[in-house]
Design a protein around this motif. Structure first.
Motif, PDB file in Angstrom:
ATOM      1  N   GLU A 159       2.228  21.809  -6.197  1.00  0.00           N
ATOM      2  CA  GLU A 159       0.954  21.235  -6.616  1.00  0.00           C
ATOM      3  C   GLU A 159       1.086  19.720  -6.644  1.00  0.00           C
ATOM      4  OE1 GLU A 159      -0.157  22.984 -10.324  1.00  0.00           O
ATOM      5  OE2 GLU A 159      -0.937  24.799  -9.386  1.00  0.00           O
ATOM      6  N   ILE A 160       0.063  19.039  -6.062  1.00  0.00           N
ATOM      7  CA  ILE A 160       0.074  17.563  -5.982  1.00  0.00           C
ATOM      8  C   ILE A 160      -1.276  17.052  -6.433  1.00  0.00           C
ATOM      9  CG2 ILE A 160       0.330  15.550  -4.480  1.00  0.00           C
ATOM     10  CD1 ILE A 160       1.940  17.324  -2.579  1.00  0.00           C
ATOM     11  N   ARG A 161      -1.257  16.082  -7.361  1.00  0.00           N
ATOM     12  CA  ARG A 161      -2.515  15.471  -7.758  1.00  0.00           C
ATOM     13  C   ARG A 161      -3.105  14.665  -6.604  1.00  0.00           C
ATOM     14  NH1 ARG A 161      -1.247  12.142 -13.012  1.00  0.00           N
ATOM     15  NH2 ARG A 161       0.612  11.753 -11.774  1.00  0.00           N
ATOM     16  N   LEU A 162      -4.428  14.720  -6.454  1.00  0.00           N
ATOM     17  CA  LEU A 162      -5.122  14.016  -5.375  1.00  0.00           C
ATOM     18  C   LEU A 162      -6.315  13.258  -5.959  1.00  0.00           C
ATOM     19  CD1 LEU A 162      -5.661  13.458  -2.320  1.00  0.00           C
ATOM     20  CD2 LEU A 162      -7.106  15.507  -2.346  1.00  0.00           C
ATOM     21  N   ILE A 163      -6.437  12.008  -5.594  1.00  0.00           N
ATOM     22  CA  ILE A 163      -7.580  11.210  -6.024  1.00  0.00           C
ATOM     23  C   ILE A 163      -8.427  10.913  -4.786  1.00  0.00           C
ATOM     24  CG2 ILE A 163      -8.336   9.036  -7.010  1.00  0.00           C
ATOM     25  CD1 ILE A 163      -5.742   8.970  -8.588  1.00  0.00           C
ATOM     26  N   ILE A 164      -9.709  11.304  -4.873  1.00  0.00           N
ATOM     27  CA  ILE A 164     -10.665  11.005  -3.808  1.00  0.00           C
ATOM     28  C   ILE A 164     -11.566   9.886  -4.316  1.00  0.00           C
ATOM     29  CG2 ILE A 164     -12.544  11.861  -2.371  1.00  0.00           C
ATOM     30  CD1 ILE A 164     -11.283  14.601  -2.442  1.00  0.00           C
ATOM     31  N   GLN A 165     -11.610   8.777  -3.581  1.00  0.00           N
ATOM     32  CA  GLN A 165     -12.394   7.608  -3.997  1.00  0.00           C
ATOM     33  C   GLN A 165     -13.760   7.606  -3.326  1.00  0.00           C
ATOM     34  OE1 GLN A 165      -9.673   4.521  -2.869  1.00  0.00           O
ATOM     35  NE2 GLN A 165      -8.689   4.491  -4.903  1.00  0.00           N
ATOM     36  N   PRO A 215      -4.431   7.585  -3.188  1.00  0.00           N
ATOM     37  CA  PRO A 215      -5.810   8.076  -3.066  1.00  0.00           C
ATOM     38  C   PRO A 215      -6.318   8.078  -1.629  1.00  0.00           C
ATOM     39  CG  PRO A 215      -5.601   6.438  -4.808  1.00  0.00           C
ATOM     40  CD  PRO A 215      -4.343   6.401  -4.027  1.00  0.00           C
ATOM     41  N   THR A 216      -7.432   8.850  -1.448  1.00  0.00           N
ATOM     42  CA  THR A 216      -8.034   8.973  -0.139  1.00  0.00           C
ATOM     43  C   THR A 216      -9.545   8.939  -0.270  1.00  0.00           C
ATOM     44  OG1 THR A 216      -8.181  10.351   1.837  1.00  0.00           O
ATOM     45  CG2 THR A 216      -7.990  11.491  -0.255  1.00  0.00           C
ATOM     46  N   THR A 217     -10.225   8.902   0.872  1.00  0.00           N
ATOM     47  CA  THR A 217     -11.688   8.931   0.855  1.00  0.00           C
ATOM     48  C   THR A 217     -12.238  10.318   1.108  1.00  0.00           C
ATOM     49  OG1 THR A 217     -11.716   8.373   3.202  1.00  0.00           O
ATOM     50  CG2 THR A 217     -11.846   6.553   1.625  1.00  0.00           C
ATOM     51  N   GLY A 252     -14.294  16.838   2.703  1.00  0.00           N
ATOM     52  CA  GLY A 252     -15.710  16.521   2.488  1.00  0.00           C
ATOM     53  C   GLY A 252     -16.099  16.544   1.030  1.00  0.00           C
ATOM     54  N   LEU A 253     -15.126  16.427   0.117  1.00  0.00           N
ATOM     55  CA  LEU A 253     -15.405  16.504  -1.315  1.00  0.00           C
ATOM     56  C   LEU A 253     -15.819  15.148  -1.868  1.00  0.00           C
ATOM     57  CD1 LEU A 253     -12.380  18.748  -2.359  1.00  0.00           C
ATOM     58  CD2 LEU A 253     -14.780  19.444  -2.103  1.00  0.00           C
ATOM     59  N   PRO A 254     -16.591  15.169  -2.972  1.00  0.00           N
ATOM     60  CA  PRO A 254     -16.963  13.900  -3.609  1.00  0.00           C
ATOM     61  C   PRO A 254     -15.775  13.282  -4.327  1.00  0.00           C
ATOM     62  CG  PRO A 254     -17.749  15.744  -4.914  1.00  0.00           C
ATOM     63  CD  PRO A 254     -17.202  16.340  -3.656  1.00  0.00           C
ATOM     64  N   SER A 255     -15.972  12.027  -4.758  1.00  0.00           N
ATOM     65  CA  SER A 255     -14.881  11.346  -5.453  1.00  0.00           C
ATOM     66  C   SER A 255     -14.564  12.037  -6.760  1.00  0.00           C
ATOM     67  CB  SER A 255     -15.266   9.882  -5.696  1.00  0.00           C
ATOM     68  OG  SER A 255     -16.442   9.820  -6.498  1.00  0.00           O
ATOM     69  N   GLY A 256     -13.292  11.914  -7.138  1.00  0.00           N
ATOM     70  CA  GLY A 256     -12.832  12.559  -8.363  1.00  0.00           C
ATOM     71  C   GLY A 256     -11.363  12.870  -8.279  1.00  0.00           C
ATOM     72  N   MET A 257     -10.845  13.560  -9.334  1.00  0.00           N
ATOM     73  CA  MET A 257      -9.435  13.942  -9.360  1.00  0.00           C
ATOM     74  C   MET A 257      -9.340  15.438  -9.112  1.00  0.00           C
ATOM     75  SD  MET A 257      -6.548  13.210 -12.267  1.00  0.00           S
ATOM     76  CE  MET A 257      -6.643  11.477 -11.969  1.00  0.00           C
ATOM     77  N   TYR A 258      -8.382  15.799  -8.274  1.00  0.00           N
ATOM     78  CA  TYR A 258      -8.221  17.196  -7.879  1.00  0.00           C
ATOM     79  C   TYR A 258      -6.739  17.539  -7.894  1.00  0.00           C
ATOM     80  CZ  TYR A 258     -12.976  16.623  -6.073  1.00  0.00           C
ATOM     81  OH  TYR A 258     -14.302  16.367  -5.961  1.00  0.00           O
ATOM     82  N   LEU A 259      -6.496  18.866  -7.800  1.00  0.00           N
ATOM     83  CA  LEU A 259      -5.131  19.368  -7.673  1.00  0.00           C
ATOM     84  C   LEU A 259      -5.030  20.099  -6.349  1.00  0.00           C
ATOM     85  CD1 LEU A 259      -2.437  19.594  -9.240  1.00  0.00           C
ATOM     86  CD2 LEU A 259      -3.187  21.873  -9.976  1.00  0.00           C
ATOM     87  N   VAL A 269       0.854  -1.193   0.000  1.00  0.00           N
ATOM     88  CA  VAL A 269       0.000   0.000   0.000  1.00  0.00           C
ATOM     89  C   VAL A 269       0.884   1.235   0.000  1.00  0.00           C
ATOM     90  CG1 VAL A 269      -1.786   1.277   1.221  1.00  0.00           C
ATOM     91  CG2 VAL A 269      -1.806  -1.226   1.227  1.00  0.00           C
ATOM     92  N   VAL A 270       0.581   2.192  -0.917  1.00  0.00           N
ATOM     93  CA  VAL A 270       1.306   3.463  -0.951  1.00  0.00           C
ATOM     94  C   VAL A 270       0.735   4.357   0.141  1.00  0.00           C
ATOM     95  CG1 VAL A 270       1.917   5.492  -2.316  1.00  0.00           C
ATOM     96  CG2 VAL A 270       1.747   3.234  -3.416  1.00  0.00           C
ATOM     97  N   LEU A 271       1.540   4.607   1.149  1.00  0.00           N
ATOM     98  CA  LEU A 271       1.090   5.421   2.268  1.00  0.00           C
ATOM     99  C   LEU A 271       1.358   6.902   2.065  1.00  0.00           C
ATOM    100  CD1 LEU A 271       2.389   3.179   5.219  1.00  0.00           C
ATOM    101  CD2 LEU A 271       0.100   3.218   4.199  1.00  0.00           C
ATOM    102  N   LEU A 272       2.401   7.237   1.260  1.00  0.00           N
ATOM    103  CA  LEU A 272       2.792   8.647   1.082  1.00  0.00           C
ATOM    104  C   LEU A 272       3.568   8.777  -0.221  1.00  0.00           C
ATOM    105  CD1 LEU A 272       4.253  11.030   3.707  1.00  0.00           C
ATOM    106  CD2 LEU A 272       5.540  10.657   1.605  1.00  0.00           C
TER     107      LEU A 272
END
Length: 782
Positions: A776-782, A712-714, A758-765, A616-619
């Motif tokens: 800037e870091i890409r963030l994936i919310i599942q 990714p995160t929830t 508190g954001l919905p799932s998707g890809m963010y910066l 698992v990628v932790l960081l």
């Protein structure tokens, strides 16, 4: 452990028996019950003793014949009196007991039952005490625990002319109603020449129990007699006097130097016998006690020997029972109990054709920690039934025939004893053992006894199998207080029948018991099968942590496994699972009645070693990646390999933890990684190759960029700032349309900051801005 009390301060013994017999009139004791003395468990014993206490077969064709009764149970409770006797040449068997219930004269009179056809039919309740019954013997109160033997005049072939001799203790008014006198009664089988005599040795009124009354080939009759004070005992020779048709007594007095513990003489008064070889030449007087010069202070056999038909006697040397391997095998230590000490409870004796003494005894485990108490008070819940033999007191040999771990039980006030009885053939070439005990698989206390027998050939050193006489019969679990004749019936054609009588108690100890003769307890020469020495051997199959053992031992019937990791078993073909890998020295001990053999070999156990998965990628940051995984059973450490995608060489890191941080990485670069486990020096296979890209560094040349995880995160994530700037840190989250959907100003002095979007799932910066840098870091919310 259960406290076990042996009353052997003789005055105390006298008072105990006196109180017991006083209860015969007053006490309405309950039926069978557990001893009020509670037991404590003892570690290690149950695992070692997992096999049945008495491995045995049953016997068909037995007949249980009811014979006499008695006013109460206090007639066959002691182990040493000889209450059954037989005359092999005339196929005659007799049994002595206190009067049948309801007989004139009360419970203190004595009767005998007789059979002249080998036990098939019986004449019962033949009174030996008509004078006492008529109230004409005021100097005695009543007989107890009688012994009997048969004496055949030279050349006689008629049963009616055979003489019966009875000997035993009497309650004595001159001794305050306790022990003090003896009865000495003889009669021909047809009841002619009845001589009813009562006496006290030297008029001292100290007569006590007798044991081992038996007739020998030279016509002599011997037994052992104890005295209330315990200071001395005697062997008694009974010689037939033709003119008077009676027997004359000759006593030889012994005064051992008994050890004194807490003011008590250490002697089990009443637990002793005199026994000779068939010719009446070599004899032994055996009494349980402890001598002042004994190195180990405990209750054990004290023995005198004669080789000239009783003219002179010599005391055999004391023996250190703690040094005997047999005792080391069967005496069990407990935590803080100290060293074990064998403690003999009762003894039955015989002498074989070679002049060697054999005893059959119940032995307890006693401990040095008990020395603070009286030697007479011991703790034990492990009793073993031992056959032991010697010729001079130094060459002891023996084997265990059975054991029990059950607490004692009572019928009213009467303890249910495990009677150990020994008998021999008329020529002394074969011995037979009889005992009763409850099986712990079927009882919680010793209140359901069966009767067991086993034979031993002195010449060939072979045993018969152990036979359970009462299992499978109407008397299963009802084999109470068995008593056997000192010599067996012998038909002259290799068949030997054991005369055995046992009691079925009434509702209480004061109720009349019914005695039964077991007809047909027969062994043949063919039953003494020569035993091959036991040979231990085994093979095994390793299946991960589990090992399947195949027992290849020969001529063995009991097994003891030591798996080398602190665990053991007595199963023939065990399966054992090891907790950790390693090399274990496994030993198997295989035994039979003849010998014991041990075989050991090393068993290598390698546990199935799996790679850590999933990784698992932790960081992830611009210059580092942290990976984590779950624990792998049996793994000692882990190795992680990584490389830039498209390159061949791997870098590696080793850790004993469940995560690793890969540092010094290039921003915006894809890295491949994999991991493996090491179990007991052996690596597992690698986990599948996976990849992850480091982030791009924006507007900063500082190598200690902030990073976010998990990703990714929830919805929530942490910002890790390895080197806190102390200035404010602005966190802005932008969606793929370029709109700012979350913004938070944080304290830049914190090394780890929790952000809950508190954001919905998707890809963010995620934009991280401070006074020193922008990232800037890409963030994936599942």
């Amino acid at each position: 452990m259960k406290p076990h009390i042996t009353l052997s301060l003789l005055a105390a013994v006298s008072c105990w028996f006196s109180s017991v017999h006083a209860q015969e009139v007053q006490n309405s004791s309950p039926a069978i019950g557990v001893s009020p003395l509670q037991s404590e468990s003892r570690s290690g014993v149950l695992e070692l003793m997992a096999q049945p206490e008495q491995s045995s077969s049953t016997r068909t064709g037995l007949e249980f014949i009811p014979i006499g009764t008695a006013y109460n149970l206090y007639t066959t409770l002691n182990n040493s009196p000889s209450q059954v006797a037989c005359l092999p040449e005339l196929n005659t068997v007799v049994f002595i007991h206190r009067h049948n219930a309801g007989t004139t004269g009360g419970s203190g009179g004595l009767s005998f039952d007789s059979s002249t056809d080998g036990g098939a039919t019986w004449t019962i309740n033949q009174s030996l005490t008509p004078s006492y019954n008529a109230g004409a013997e005021p100097e005695v109160i009543g007989g107890r625990y009688p012994s009997i033997t048969l004496w055949n005049p030279p050349g006689n072939t008629l049963t009616d002319n055979v003489f019966v001799l009875a000997h035993g203790p009497e309650l004595d008014p001159a001794a305050g109603g306790s022990w003090g006198s003896s009865f000495h009664i003889s009669t021909a089988m047809d009841m002619d020449y009845l001589n009813e005599t009562y006496y006290s040795t030297d008029d001292a009124h100290e007569d006590y129990l007798t044991g081992g009354l038996m007739t020998y080939n030279d016509g002599s009759i011997w037994d052992l007699k104890t005295f209330v004070s315990g200071n001395y005992f005697s062997t008694v020779k009974h010689v037939f006097h033709p003119p008077s048709k009676t027997f004359i007594r000759n006593e030889h007095v012994f005064e051992p130097d008994w050890y004194v513990s807490d003011g008590e003489l250490v002697v089990a008064n009443g637990e002793g016998e005199t026994s000779f070889d068939p010719t009446g030449t070599i004899g032994y007087a055996v009494l349980l006690g402890c001598l002042s010069d004994d190195v180990v202070k405990t209750m054990a056999p004290v023995i005198y020997k004669t080789t000239d038909a009783g003219a002179t006697w010599n005391q055999l040397p004391s023996f250190d029972w703690t040094a005997m391997p047999l005792m080391e095998e069967w005496m069990f230590a407990t935590v803080d109990a100290g060293e074990y000490i064998p403690y003999f409870e009762q003894v039955s004796a015989t002498v074989d054709v070679t002049g060697r003494l054999h005893i059959f005894s119940e032995v307890f485990s006693r401990y040095t920690s008990n020395y603070a108490d009286s030697i007479m008070f011991i703790y034990s819940n492990s009793n073993v039934f031992l056959h032991l033999s010697t010729s001079d007191g130094t060459d002891w040999q023996g084997e265990a025939l059975g054991y029990t771990t059950l607490d004692k039980a009572f019928i009213g006030s009467a303890e249910i004893q495990n009677q150990t009885q020994i008998s021999r053939t008329p020529d002394g070439s074969k011995l037979f053992f009889c005992w009763n005990v409850s099986d712990s698989l079927m009882a919680y206390v010793n209140d359901r006894p069966n009767i067991y027998v086993k034979g031993y050939d002195v010449v060939s050193n072979t045993f018969t199998e152990t036979v359970n006489l009462t299992m499978g019969t109407a008397f299963v679990f009802d084999g109470f207080f068995p008593t056997t004749a000192g010599v067996t019936l012998d038909n002259g054609f290799g068949e030997y029948e054991l005369p055995i009588v046992f009691a079925v108690p009434g509702a209480t100890d004061l109720s009349p018991p019914q005695f039964y003769y077991i007809d047909g307890v027969t062994f043949t020469d063919a039953d003494f099968v020569p035993a091959e020495p036991a040979t231990a051997a085994f093979t095994y199959f390793v299946d991960g942590p589990t090992v399947l053992f195949n027992n290849n031992s020969l001529f063995a019937d009991t097994y003891a496994w030591d798996f080398g990791d602190g665990y053991s078993s007595t199963i023939e073909d065990p399966v054992h699972t090891y907790a950790v890998p390693g090399v274990y020295n496994v030993c198997l001990t295989a035994s039979n009645d003849l010998s014991t053999d041990e075989f050991c070999q090393d068993v290598t156990v390698v546990l199935d070693c799996e790679p850590p998965s999933p990784l698992v990628v932790l960081l992830v940051s611009s210059n580092q990646i942290r990976l984590g995984w779950s624990e792998v059973p049996g793994a000692d450490y882990y190795q992680v390999q990584y490389r830039q995608a498209g390159t061949a060489a791997w870098s590696k890191k080793t850790t004993i933890t469940l995560n690793v941080k890969l540092t010094g990485l290039t921003p915006g670069t894809t890295y491949e990684y994999r991991a493996r486990s090491n179990c007991a020096g052996s690596f597992s296979s690698y986990s599948p190759i996976e990849s992850v890209a480091t982030t791009m560094r924006l507007g900063s040349t500082d190598p200690a960029d902030p990073a976010i995880y998990p990703n990714p995160t929830t919805g929530s994530f942490y910002i890790q700032t390895p080197q806190s700037s102390g200035s404010e840190l602005t966190v802005r989250v932008v969606d793929m349309a370029g709109s700012v959907v979350f913004e938070q100003v944080c304290d830049g002095s914190e090394e780890e900051i929790l952000v809950e979007t508190g954001l919905p799932s998707g890809m963010y910066l995620v934009q991280l801005r401070s006074a020193q840098s922008c990232q800037e870091i890409r963030l994936i919310i599942q």
